[in-house]
Scaffold this motif. Structure first.
Motif, PDB file in Angstrom:
ATOM      1  N   ARG A 190       0.936  -1.151  -0.011  1.00 59.60           N
ATOM      2  CA  ARG A 190       0.055  -0.158  -0.210  1.00 59.60           C
ATOM      3  C   ARG A 190       1.012   1.230  -0.002  1.00 59.60           C
ATOM      4  O   ARG A 190       2.035   1.129   0.197  1.00 59.60           O
ATOM      5  N   GLU A 194       0.591   5.326   4.047  1.00 55.80           N
ATOM      6  CA  GLU A 194      -0.451   4.568   4.776  1.00 55.80           C
ATOM      7  C   GLU A 194       0.220   3.748   5.830  1.00 55.80           C
ATOM      8  O   GLU A 194      -0.246   3.219   6.851  1.00 55.80           O
ATOM      9  N   ARG A 199      -0.626   8.819   7.027  1.00 51.25           N
ATOM     10  CA  ARG A 199      -1.888   9.501   6.369  1.00 51.25           C
ATOM     11  C   ARG A 199      -2.659   8.504   5.515  1.00 51.25           C
ATOM     12  O   ARG A 199      -2.020   7.602   5.305  1.00 51.25           O
ATOM     13  N   GLN A 200      -4.054   8.348   5.782  1.00 50.87           N
ATOM     14  CA  GLN A 200      -4.805   7.418   5.001  1.00 50.87           C
ATOM     15  C   GLN A 200      -5.554   7.868   4.065  1.00 50.87           C
ATOM     16  O   GLN A 200      -5.807   9.078   4.058  1.00 50.87           O
TER      17      GLN A 200
END
Length: 217
Positions: A190, A194, A199-200
């Motif tokens: 990913r 992340e 941060r997402q």
């Protein structure tokens, strides 16, 4: 369309796979990029769309080791300045791996050429459309690199005037990206921000609107 113009299911799947498997890489493995592969990547970048067919991208291949070291020092100076500007999150930021300038096999700089006066498609957004065109070339390069099983990382931590001076860019030209390219041991499952909890990513449903920008809740 003719059969030659149509994408088959396998080809279509490969395009989407490259898009979703692309990562902004910071960790690189030993090894080189074959010259024929690099040529294909540069051709892919050059096949990008541009507003008014202005093709404002210029790609500088950095081969001088001293110049690479100087670029790395610029990046480090901006990394420290960014951490200071972040206040409470500065220490956390400094623990992130944010670039691979010294380790990558190939170092490229994408620069915006001096404005050639193109008016077609950019009368109201002249600077934005030029920058967007360079970004399209970078994205082409990124996806082609992923298809070649090479990592690429976009580094934006630099003072533009200082990097322009190092590269002897002409008046009106400016660097937009330092691009780290090369073999990697593995691709991140990913995005790295992340994985590190910085941060997402937001879901698509939050970013697609119908007709007009929605009112704030």
């Amino acid at each position: 369309m003719t059969d030659a113009e149509l994408f088959g299911a396998g080809e279509r799947s490969a395009v989407y796979r490259a898009i979703h498997a692309r990562r902004d890489m910071r960790h690189f493995a030993p090894g080189a990029v074959d010259e024929a592969v690099l040529a294909r990547l540069l051709e892919a970048a050059h096949a990008a769309p541009s507003v008014g067919l202005m093709q404002p991208w210029r790609l500088l291949r950095i081969r001088d080791r001293a110049l690479r070291a100087a670029i790395a020092e610029l990046v480090e100076a901006e990394r420290q300045a960014t951490a200071q500007a972040m206040g409470a999150r500065g220490g956390e930021f400094l623990h992130l791996k944010v670039e691979g300038v010294r380790e990558c096999a190939e170092l490229l700089v994408a620069a915006l050429a001096p404005d050639d006066g193109t008016l077609f498609g950019r009368r109201t957004l002249p600077q934005e459309m030029a920058v967007a065109s360079v970004a399209c070339a970078i994205q082409n390069l990124w996806l082609a690199a992923r298809a070649e099983n090479l990592g690429l990382g976009w580094v934006s931590l630099f003072e533009p005037a200082a990097l322009a001076a190092l590269l002897r860019l002409p008046a009106g030209a400016r660097p937009l990206a330092i691009l780290c390219l090369g073999p990697v041991a593995e691709f991140y499952p990913r995005p790295l921000l992340e994985l590190t909890g910085w941060r997402q990513a937001r879901p698509l449903a939050e970013l697609v609107y119908e007709d007009r920008w929605p009112e704030a809740p």
